[in-house]
Design a protein around this motif. Structure first.
Motif, PDB file in Angstrom:
ATOM      1  N   PHE A  65       0.849  -1.187   0.000  1.00  0.00           N
ATOM      2  CA  PHE A  65       0.000   0.000   0.000  1.00  0.00           C
ATOM      3  C   PHE A  65       0.884   1.236   0.000  1.00  0.00           C
ATOM      4  CE2 PHE A  65      -2.142  -3.279   2.666  1.00  0.00           C
ATOM      5  CZ  PHE A  65      -3.113  -3.647   1.740  1.00  0.00           C
ATOM      6  N   VAL A  66       0.795   2.013  -1.064  1.00  0.00           N
ATOM      7  CA  VAL A  66       1.624   3.216  -1.202  1.00  0.00           C
ATOM      8  C   VAL A  66       1.331   4.204  -0.075  1.00  0.00           C
ATOM      9  CG1 VAL A  66       2.170   5.155  -2.712  1.00  0.00           C
ATOM     10  CG2 VAL A  66       1.799   2.883  -3.683  1.00  0.00           C
ATOM     11  N   TYR A  67       0.072   4.317   0.312  1.00  0.00           N
ATOM     12  CA  TYR A  67      -0.322   5.233   1.389  1.00  0.00           C
ATOM     13  C   TYR A  67      -0.415   4.479   2.723  1.00  0.00           C
ATOM     14  CZ  TYR A  67      -1.545   8.048  -2.654  1.00  0.00           C
ATOM     15  OH  TYR A  67      -1.500   8.740  -3.846  1.00  0.00           O
ATOM     16  N   GLY A  68       0.492   3.563   2.941  1.00  0.00           N
ATOM     17  CA  GLY A  68       0.445   2.686   4.103  1.00  0.00           C
ATOM     18  C   GLY A  68       0.461   3.386   5.442  1.00  0.00           C
ATOM     19  N   THR A  69       1.209   4.473   5.548  1.00  0.00           N
ATOM     20  CA  THR A  69       1.269   5.167   6.835  1.00  0.00           C
ATOM     21  C   THR A  69      -0.028   5.908   7.141  1.00  0.00           C
ATOM     22  OG1 THR A  69       2.352   7.051   5.774  1.00  0.00           O
ATOM     23  CG2 THR A  69       3.780   5.415   6.836  1.00  0.00           C
ATOM     24  N   ASP A  70      -0.900   6.048   6.158  1.00  0.00           N
ATOM     25  CA  ASP A  70      -2.198   6.700   6.373  1.00  0.00           C
ATOM     26  C   ASP A  70      -3.272   5.709   6.833  1.00  0.00           C
ATOM     27  OD1 ASP A  70      -1.069   9.089   5.523  1.00  0.00           O
ATOM     28  OD2 ASP A  70      -1.729   8.818   3.453  1.00  0.00           O
ATOM     29  N   LEU A  71      -2.932   4.431   6.863  1.00  0.00           N
ATOM     30  CA  LEU A  71      -3.900   3.406   7.220  1.00  0.00           C
ATOM     31  C   LEU A  71      -3.941   3.181   8.726  1.00  0.00           C
ATOM     32  CD1 LEU A  71      -3.053   0.814   4.434  1.00  0.00           C
ATOM     33  CD2 LEU A  71      -5.017   2.363   4.513  1.00  0.00           C
ATOM     34  N   ASN A  72      -5.148   2.958   9.232  1.00  0.00           N
ATOM     35  CA  ASN A  72      -5.345   2.615  10.631  1.00  0.00           C
ATOM     36  C   ASN A  72      -5.069   1.113  10.778  1.00  0.00           C
ATOM     37  OD1 ASN A  72      -6.093   2.730  13.317  1.00  0.00           O
ATOM     38  ND2 ASN A  72      -8.258   2.427  12.855  1.00  0.00           N
ATOM     39  N   ASP A  73      -4.093   0.769  11.611  1.00  0.00           N
ATOM     40  CA  ASP A  73      -3.668  -0.622  11.774  1.00  0.00           C
ATOM     41  C   ASP A  73      -3.559  -0.968  13.258  1.00  0.00           C
ATOM     42  OD1 ASP A  73      -2.671  -3.176  11.311  1.00  0.00           O
ATOM     43  OD2 ASP A  73      -0.626  -2.472  10.933  1.00  0.00           O
ATOM     44  N   PRO A  74      -4.694  -1.012  13.977  1.00  0.00           N
ATOM     45  CA  PRO A  74      -4.636  -1.226  15.429  1.00  0.00           C
ATOM     46  C   PRO A  74      -4.081  -2.590  15.835  1.00  0.00           C
ATOM     47  CG  PRO A  74      -6.897  -1.368  14.656  1.00  0.00           C
ATOM     48  CD  PRO A  74      -6.066  -0.913  13.487  1.00  0.00           C
ATOM     49  N   GLY A  76      -1.651  -4.245  14.165  1.00  0.00           N
ATOM     50  CA  GLY A  76      -0.271  -4.389  13.731  1.00  0.00           C
ATOM     51  C   GLY A  76      -0.035  -5.394  12.619  1.00  0.00           C
ATOM     52  N   HIS A  77      -0.943  -5.462  11.644  1.00  0.00           N
ATOM     53  CA  HIS A  77      -0.797  -6.383  10.515  1.00  0.00           C
ATOM     54  C   HIS A  77       0.229  -5.908   9.490  1.00  0.00           C
ATOM     55  CE1 HIS A  77      -4.135  -9.002  11.550  1.00  0.00           C
ATOM     56  NE2 HIS A  77      -4.871  -7.934  11.783  1.00  0.00           N
ATOM     57  N   LEU A  78       0.399  -4.609   9.356  1.00  0.00           N
ATOM     58  CA  LEU A  78       1.225  -4.059   8.280  1.00  0.00           C
ATOM     59  C   LEU A  78       2.714  -4.112   8.599  1.00  0.00           C
ATOM     60  CD1 LEU A  78      -0.956  -0.959   7.367  1.00  0.00           C
ATOM     61  CD2 LEU A  78      -0.815  -3.135   6.137  1.00  0.00           C
ATOM     62  N   VAL A  79       3.492  -4.422   7.577  1.00  0.00           N
ATOM     63  CA  VAL A  79       4.948  -4.505   7.689  1.00  0.00           C
ATOM     64  C   VAL A  79       5.548  -3.265   7.053  1.00  0.00           C
ATOM     65  CG1 VAL A  79       6.984  -5.832   6.983  1.00  0.00           C
ATOM     66  CG2 VAL A  79       4.853  -7.020   7.541  1.00  0.00           C
ATOM     67  N   ALA A  80       6.470  -2.626   7.770  1.00  0.00           N
ATOM     68  CA  ALA A  80       7.119  -1.424   7.235  1.00  0.00           C
ATOM     69  C   ALA A  80       8.235  -1.800   6.273  1.00  0.00           C
ATOM     70  CB  ALA A  80       7.661  -0.561   8.366  1.00  0.00           C
ATOM     71  N   LYS A  85       9.435   4.599   3.728  1.00  0.00           N
ATOM     72  CA  LYS A  85       8.945   5.773   4.442  1.00  0.00           C
ATOM     73  C   LYS A  85       7.432   5.724   4.610  1.00  0.00           C
ATOM     74  CE  LYS A  85      12.771   8.670   3.114  1.00  0.00           C
ATOM     75  NZ  LYS A  85      13.242   9.809   2.380  1.00  0.00           N
ATOM     76  N   ARG A  86       6.696   5.554   3.507  1.00  0.00           N
ATOM     77  CA  ARG A  86       5.234   5.547   3.555  1.00  0.00           C
ATOM     78  C   ARG A  86       4.644   4.180   3.246  1.00  0.00           C
ATOM     79  NH1 ARG A  86       2.065  10.121   3.200  1.00  0.00           N
ATOM     80  NH2 ARG A  86       0.644   8.914   1.946  1.00  0.00           N
ATOM     81  N   LEU A  87       5.359   3.395   2.504  1.00  0.00           N
ATOM     82  CA  LEU A  87       4.877   2.111   2.028  1.00  0.00           C
ATOM     83  C   LEU A  87       4.748   1.100   3.171  1.00  0.00           C
ATOM     84  CD1 LEU A  87       4.334   0.722  -0.787  1.00  0.00           C
ATOM     85  CD2 LEU A  87       6.614  -0.227  -0.533  1.00  0.00           C
ATOM     86  N   ARG A  88       3.624   0.381   3.180  1.00  0.00           N
ATOM     87  CA  ARG A  88       3.403  -0.701   4.126  1.00  0.00           C
ATOM     88  C   ARG A  88       2.824  -1.878   3.344  1.00  0.00           C
ATOM     89  NH1 ARG A  88       6.082   2.414   6.276  1.00  0.00           N
ATOM     90  NH2 ARG A  88       5.878   3.377   8.305  1.00  0.00           N
ATOM     91  N   SER A  89       2.988  -3.078   3.876  1.00  0.00           N
ATOM     92  CA  SER A  89       2.492  -4.228   3.132  1.00  0.00           C
ATOM     93  C   SER A  89       2.003  -5.335   4.060  1.00  0.00           C
ATOM     94  CB  SER A  89       3.577  -4.770   2.205  1.00  0.00           C
ATOM     95  OG  SER A  89       4.664  -5.263   2.948  1.00  0.00           O
ATOM     96  N   LEU A  90       1.253  -6.234   3.454  1.00  0.00           N
ATOM     97  CA  LEU A  90       0.844  -7.489   4.070  1.00  0.00           C
ATOM     98  C   LEU A  90       1.621  -8.570   3.330  1.00  0.00           C
ATOM     99  CD1 LEU A  90      -3.003  -6.857   4.099  1.00  0.00           C
ATOM    100  CD2 LEU A  90      -1.478  -6.792   6.077  1.00  0.00           C
ATOM    101  N   ARG A  91       2.159  -9.547   4.046  1.00  0.00           N
ATOM    102  CA  ARG A  91       2.999 -10.571   3.434  1.00  0.00           C
ATOM    103  C   ARG A  91       2.378 -11.946   3.594  1.00  0.00           C
ATOM    104  NH1 ARG A  91       9.051  -8.375   4.984  1.00  0.00           N
ATOM    105  NH2 ARG A  91       8.928  -6.633   3.514  1.00  0.00           N
ATOM    106  N   GLU A 101     -10.823 -10.701   5.481  1.00  0.00           N
ATOM    107  CA  GLU A 101     -11.373  -9.575   6.251  1.00  0.00           C
ATOM    108  C   GLU A 101     -10.319  -8.504   6.497  1.00  0.00           C
ATOM    109  OE1 GLU A 101     -13.449 -10.707   9.794  1.00  0.00           O
ATOM    110  OE2 GLU A 101     -14.664 -12.189   8.717  1.00  0.00           O
ATOM    111  N   VAL A 102      -9.091  -8.914   6.783  1.00  0.00           N
ATOM    112  CA  VAL A 102      -8.000  -7.959   7.017  1.00  0.00           C
ATOM    113  C   VAL A 102      -7.704  -7.190   5.730  1.00  0.00           C
ATOM    114  CG1 VAL A 102      -5.528  -7.744   7.538  1.00  0.00           C
ATOM    115  CG2 VAL A 102      -6.976  -9.242   8.920  1.00  0.00           C
ATOM    116  N   ILE A 103      -7.625  -7.896   4.625  1.00  0.00           N
ATOM    117  CA  ILE A 103      -7.326  -7.240   3.341  1.00  0.00           C
ATOM    118  C   ILE A 103      -8.431  -6.264   2.974  1.00  0.00           C
ATOM    119  CG2 ILE A 103      -7.066  -7.636   0.864  1.00  0.00           C
ATOM    120  CD1 ILE A 103      -5.641 -10.282   1.644  1.00  0.00           C
ATOM    121  N   ILE A 104      -9.663  -6.683   3.094  1.00  0.00           N
ATOM    122  CA  ILE A 104     -10.793  -5.813   2.762  1.00  0.00           C
ATOM    123  C   ILE A 104     -10.807  -4.591   3.674  1.00  0.00           C
ATOM    124  CG2 ILE A 104     -13.325  -5.673   2.771  1.00  0.00           C
ATOM    125  CD1 ILE A 104     -13.254  -8.657   1.775  1.00  0.00           C
ATOM    126  N   TYR A 105     -10.486  -4.766   4.937  1.00  0.00           N
ATOM    127  CA  TYR A 105     -10.413  -3.652   5.887  1.00  0.00           C
ATOM    128  C   TYR A 105      -9.449  -2.575   5.377  1.00  0.00           C
ATOM    129  CZ  TYR A 105      -9.033  -1.214  10.201  1.00  0.00           C
ATOM    130  OH  TYR A 105      -8.726  -0.261  11.142  1.00  0.00           O
TER     131      TYR A 105
END
Length: 116
Positions: A65-74, A76-80, A85-91, A101-105
């Protein structure tokens, strides 16, 4: 065949199946997103903005996700990742690891960010 589709189909199993499953989830959640080929990767655009992309990384698949740092991730699914800097991902390593459900969220949040 489009380059983005060729990228997905050329990957070895189980990663090809992971990529196909992610492609289905993205198309289901954001049918208006356009699949293109950028930086030699399947890249989705929404309303002219970068939405997300798929990346095979030898041992796993990134849904990034290019706008990864803008996502609410309570939870902690996203990997930096390294130097991001801004990019986050699911692996993912296997289709069984995918939690729709996590992906759709996260995709629903991105739709609002890219609304324009």
């Amino acid at each position: 065949m489009k380059p983005a589709e060729a990228y997905i189909l050329s990957k070895p199993e189980p990663f090809k199946s992971v990529l196909l499953e992610l492609q289905v989830l993205i198309a289901h959640t954001a049918p208006e997103a356009e699949l293109l080929h950028k930086w030699n990767l399947p890249f989705y655009y929404l309303n002219g903005k970068m939405f997300c992309f798929l990346n095979f990384r030898k041992r796993f698949v990134d849904l990034s996700f290019v706008y990864g740092t803008d996502l609410n991730d309570p939870e902690g699914h996203l990997v930096a990742g390294e130097g991001r800097k801004r990019l986050r991902s699911l692996r993912y390593n296997r289709v069984e690891d995918i939690d729709a459900e996590v992906i759709i969220y996260f995709l629903e949040q991105l739709k609002l960010i890219c609304k324009g």
